[in-house]
Design an enzyme around this catalytic site. Sequence first.
Site, PDB file in Angstrom:
ATOM      1  N   ALA A   1       0.708  -1.051   0.042  1.00 35.40           N
ATOM      2  CA  ALA A   1       0.040   0.038  -0.159  1.00 35.40           C
ATOM      3  C   ALA A   1       0.976   1.265   0.152  1.00 35.40           C
ATOM      4  O   ALA A   1       0.508   2.199  -0.559  1.00 35.40           O
ATOM      5  CB  ALA A   1      -0.915  -0.020   1.231  1.00 35.40           C
TER       6      ALA A   1
ATOM      7  N   GLU B   1       2.651   1.265  -4.170  1.00 35.73           N
ATOM      8  CA  GLU B   1       1.832   1.273  -5.439  1.00 35.73           C
ATOM      9  C   GLU B   1       0.808   2.366  -5.586  1.00 35.73           C
ATOM     10  O   GLU B   1       0.814   2.907  -6.597  1.00 35.73           O
ATOM     11  CB  GLU B   1       1.165  -0.220  -5.314  1.00 35.73           C
ATOM     12  CG  GLU B   1       0.329  -0.527  -6.541  1.00 35.73           C
ATOM     13  CD  GLU B   1       0.968  -0.751  -7.683  1.00 35.73           C
ATOM     14  OE1 GLU B   1       2.081  -1.369  -7.758  1.00 35.73           O
ATOM     15  OE2 GLU B   1       0.638  -0.566  -8.886  1.00 35.73           O
TER      16      GLU B   1
ATOM     17  N   SER C   1       0.739   5.428  -3.917  1.00 37.25           N
ATOM     18  CA  SER C   1       1.245   7.075  -4.351  1.00 37.25           C
ATOM     19  C   SER C   1       1.849   6.969  -5.479  1.00 37.25           C
ATOM     20  O   SER C   1       1.805   8.026  -6.480  1.00 37.25           O
ATOM     21  CB  SER C   1       2.516   7.621  -3.227  1.00 37.25           C
ATOM     22  OG  SER C   1       1.706   7.382  -2.010  1.00 37.25           O
TER      23      SER C   1
ATOM     24  N   CYS D   1      -7.429   5.128   5.349  1.00 37.97           N
ATOM     25  CA  CYS D   1      -5.965   4.999   4.834  1.00 37.97           C
ATOM     26  C   CYS D   1      -5.050   5.233   6.041  1.00 37.97           C
ATOM     27  O   CYS D   1      -5.034   6.249   6.508  1.00 37.97           O
ATOM     28  CB  CYS D   1      -5.696   5.422   3.783  1.00 37.97           C
ATOM     29  SG  CYS D   1      -4.140   5.563   3.348  1.00 37.97           S
TER      30      CYS D   1
ATOM     31  N   GLU E   1       4.155  13.411   0.194  1.00 38.34           N
ATOM     32  CA  GLU E   1       4.923  12.933  -0.993  1.00 38.34           C
ATOM     33  C   GLU E   1       4.234  13.662  -2.160  1.00 38.34           C
ATOM     34  O   GLU E   1       5.058  14.294  -2.895  1.00 38.34           O
ATOM     35  CB  GLU E   1       4.653  11.488  -1.145  1.00 38.34           C
ATOM     36  CG  GLU E   1       5.739  10.739  -0.307  1.00 38.34           C
ATOM     37  CD  GLU E   1       5.363   9.207  -0.326  1.00 38.34           C
ATOM     38  OE1 GLU E   1       6.041   8.396   0.322  1.00 38.34           O
ATOM     39  OE2 GLU E   1       4.309   8.582  -0.810  1.00 38.34           O
TER      40      GLU E   1
HETATM   41  C1  HEM Z   1      -2.262   8.251  -2.789  1.00 41.09           C
HETATM   42  C2  HEM Z   1      -2.120   7.062  -1.903  1.00 41.09           C
HETATM   43  C3  HEM Z   1      -3.078   6.242  -1.414  1.00 41.09           C
HETATM   44  C4  HEM Z   1      -4.458   5.967  -1.464  1.00 41.09           C
HETATM   45  C5  HEM Z   1      -5.417   6.726  -2.557  1.00 41.09           C
HETATM   46  C6  HEM Z   1      -4.660   5.166  -0.464  1.00 41.09           C
HETATM   47  C7  HEM Z   1      -6.323   4.661  -0.583  1.00 41.09           C
HETATM   48  C8  HEM Z   1      -6.621   3.875   0.506  1.00 41.09           C
HETATM   49  C9  HEM Z   1      -7.945   3.532   0.911  1.00 41.09           C
HETATM   50  C10 HEM Z   1      -9.147   3.949  -0.177  1.00 41.09           C
HETATM   51  C11 HEM Z   1      -8.104   2.683   1.921  1.00 41.09           C
HETATM   52  C12 HEM Z   1      -9.231   2.262   2.519  1.00 41.09           C
HETATM   53  C13 HEM Z   1      -9.550   0.776   2.111  1.00 41.09           C
HETATM   54  C14 HEM Z   1     -11.026   0.301   2.601  1.00 41.09           C
HETATM   55  O1  HEM Z   1     -11.786   0.828   3.261  1.00 41.09           O
HETATM   56  O2  HEM Z   1     -11.401  -0.667   2.352  1.00 41.09           O
HETATM   57  C15 HEM Z   1      -6.840   2.546   2.363  1.00 41.09           C
HETATM   58  C16 HEM Z   1      -6.326   1.620   3.521  1.00 41.09           C
HETATM   59  C17 HEM Z   1      -4.997   1.680   3.718  1.00 41.09           C
HETATM   60  N1  HEM Z   1      -3.870   2.214   3.257  1.00 41.09           N
HETATM   61 FE1  HEM Z   1      -3.911   3.545   1.778  1.00 41.09          FE
HETATM   62  N2  HEM Z   1      -3.592   4.803   0.289  1.00 41.09           N
HETATM   63  C18 HEM Z   1      -2.686   5.391  -0.074  1.00 41.09           C
HETATM   64  C19 HEM Z   1      -1.274   5.477   0.405  1.00 41.09           C
HETATM   65  C20 HEM Z   1      -0.972   4.711   1.310  1.00 41.09           C
HETATM   66  C21 HEM Z   1       0.186   4.754   1.918  1.00 41.09           C
HETATM   67  C22 HEM Z   1       1.304   5.423   1.526  1.00 41.09           C
HETATM   68  C23 HEM Z   1       0.298   3.615   3.058  1.00 41.09           C
HETATM   69  C24 HEM Z   1       1.539   3.022   4.090  1.00 41.09           C
HETATM   70  C25 HEM Z   1       2.456   3.685   4.525  1.00 41.09           C
HETATM   71  C26 HEM Z   1      -1.138   3.022   2.950  1.00 41.09           C
HETATM   72  C27 HEM Z   1      -1.254   2.001   3.720  1.00 41.09           C
HETATM   73  C28 HEM Z   1      -2.817   1.723   3.979  1.00 41.09           C
HETATM   74  C29 HEM Z   1      -3.162   0.723   4.852  1.00 41.09           C
HETATM   75  C30 HEM Z   1      -2.350  -0.233   6.117  1.00 41.09           C
HETATM   76  C31 HEM Z   1      -4.569   0.667   4.896  1.00 41.09           C
HETATM   77  C32 HEM Z   1      -5.606  -0.498   5.483  1.00 41.09           C
HETATM   78  C33 HEM Z   1      -6.300   0.679   6.960  1.00 41.09           C
HETATM   79  C34 HEM Z   1      -7.394  -0.286   7.573  1.00 41.09           C
HETATM   80  O3  HEM Z   1      -7.900  -1.360   6.788  1.00 41.09           O
HETATM   81  O4  HEM Z   1      -7.305  -0.083   8.932  1.00 41.09           O
HETATM   82  N3  HEM Z   1      -1.689   3.635   1.942  1.00 41.09           N
HETATM   83  N4  HEM Z   1      -5.795   3.545   1.535  1.00 41.09           N
END
Ligand code: HEM
Length: 415
Positions: free
Chosen positions: A249, A252, A254, A363, A372
């Site tokens: 996450a 990919e 960002s 997220c 970033e």
């Molecule tokens: C533009 C960049 C990013 C976008 C658009 C994005 C989008 C999302 C979205 C939509 C979710 C919610 C998924 C759901 O509710 O089913 C999510 C969860 C998550 N994201 Fe991101 N993400 C981004 C960057 C990142 C980065 C940089 C990290 C790590 C450092 C990250 C780690 C996570 C994790 C661990 C979750 C799971 C959280 C949970 O279930 O409690 N993401 N992300």
Amino acid sequence: MPDAPTDAATIREAQAPEWPMPRAEGCPFDPPPALRTLTAEKPLAKVRIWDGSTPWIVTGHAAQRALLSDPRVSVDERLPGFPHWNEGMAAAVSYRPRSVFNSDAPEHSGYRRIMTGPFTFKRVEALRPTIQKITDDLIDKLLAGPKPADLVQELALPLPTLMISELLGVPYEDHEFFQEYASRGIAHNVSAEESGRNFMALNEYLVRLVEQKAAEPADDALSDIAARVTSGDITVSEAAMMGLGLLIAGHETSANMIGLATVALLEHPDQLAVLRDSDDPKVVAGAVEELLRYLGIIHGGQRRIAKEDIEIGGEVIRAGEGIVVELFSANRDAHVFPEPDLLDLRRPNARQHNAFGFGIHQCVGQQLARVELQVVYGTLFRRIPTLRPAEPLDQIRFKHDRLAYGVYSLPVTWG
Ligand code: HEM
């Protein structure tokens, strides 16, 4: 004889359109036309997915936020009726460890607490100078190299990959290996065998790293996670799953945003000028929110299941019915964003987007992603004001076959 509501439900199921839907030729930034029709007509409808089942699709902004924060809505992929993304994800239920991705409160809160430490607002702001330095170095290298250059390979992928590797303590030298497997794992269509192979490869890699960090801790997030194995709070597989989730996450997503937004800005020169001509951090931060709204990038619909009957938007989602939450369409909901298909970097309420989700699964890495993106967009067009695509838009390969949307490569030139 079936009663009227059952009849209506049966007709609706039979007429449910196929999901996912194709985007219109020549409109790579807009939702598929059939999705727009659904969004305009109803915030909730039925779609048909790969296994023939017909989960609900939620497209409206308000309905999404209500459901994503409703404790009767679950991410537990083991429940019968769960609308898996593909065969591979369905098969993975038998071996994927429990994690934030597939658990509900209170189990979810336990995992999430262990992961969030390095990604708080304060910790990420302290990284801003490092992110700026990496961005400047990558742009120096790009300018010193041959033209045209692929912006994805030179900037969009290495920046977030370097950052997340550094934060986790994963060796950057291994990036080709984990980038490749991460990308394969988020394809729309993944077979059970392929999904198993992908998971085994990445899981073995992370288990080895967690064991190393437990034996010889360093100053990084994976060592902190490994310490929770040593103290008996979590298992090695749970720790490896946390590391894997953050690693994938963390780069990919960002990377796709950087690549896709660069194409969108090059196609909207008046909007690109807003970033190129301003060094006001508020303008740059607002622009990032609007790019997140306009592009989303998490396309394909987040998956959920109802644990109880839920009345919403004039419909009843029955217990055991699947729910697909298409975040991208909520970001184009005209009830919240006037003229939603317009890219307007000065849009006052852009930050109300659902691009990072909503509720307890929102997220973990959103602050890191924001910084970033702010650094990249605030730097790239000021340092290379003549940056332009080296290929016409219709030659660019968009990731129509991936759950995280973006571009595979972006040839650019300048000067
Ligand atoms: C533009 C960049 C990013 C976008 C658009 C994005 C989008 C999302 C979205 C939509 C979710 C919610 C998924 C759901 O509710 O089913 C999510 C969860 C998550 N994201 Fe991101 N993400 C981004 C960057 C990142 C980065 C940089 C990290 C790590 C450092 C990250 C780690 C996570 C994790 C661990 C979750 C799971 C959280 C949970 O279930 O409690 N993401 N992300």
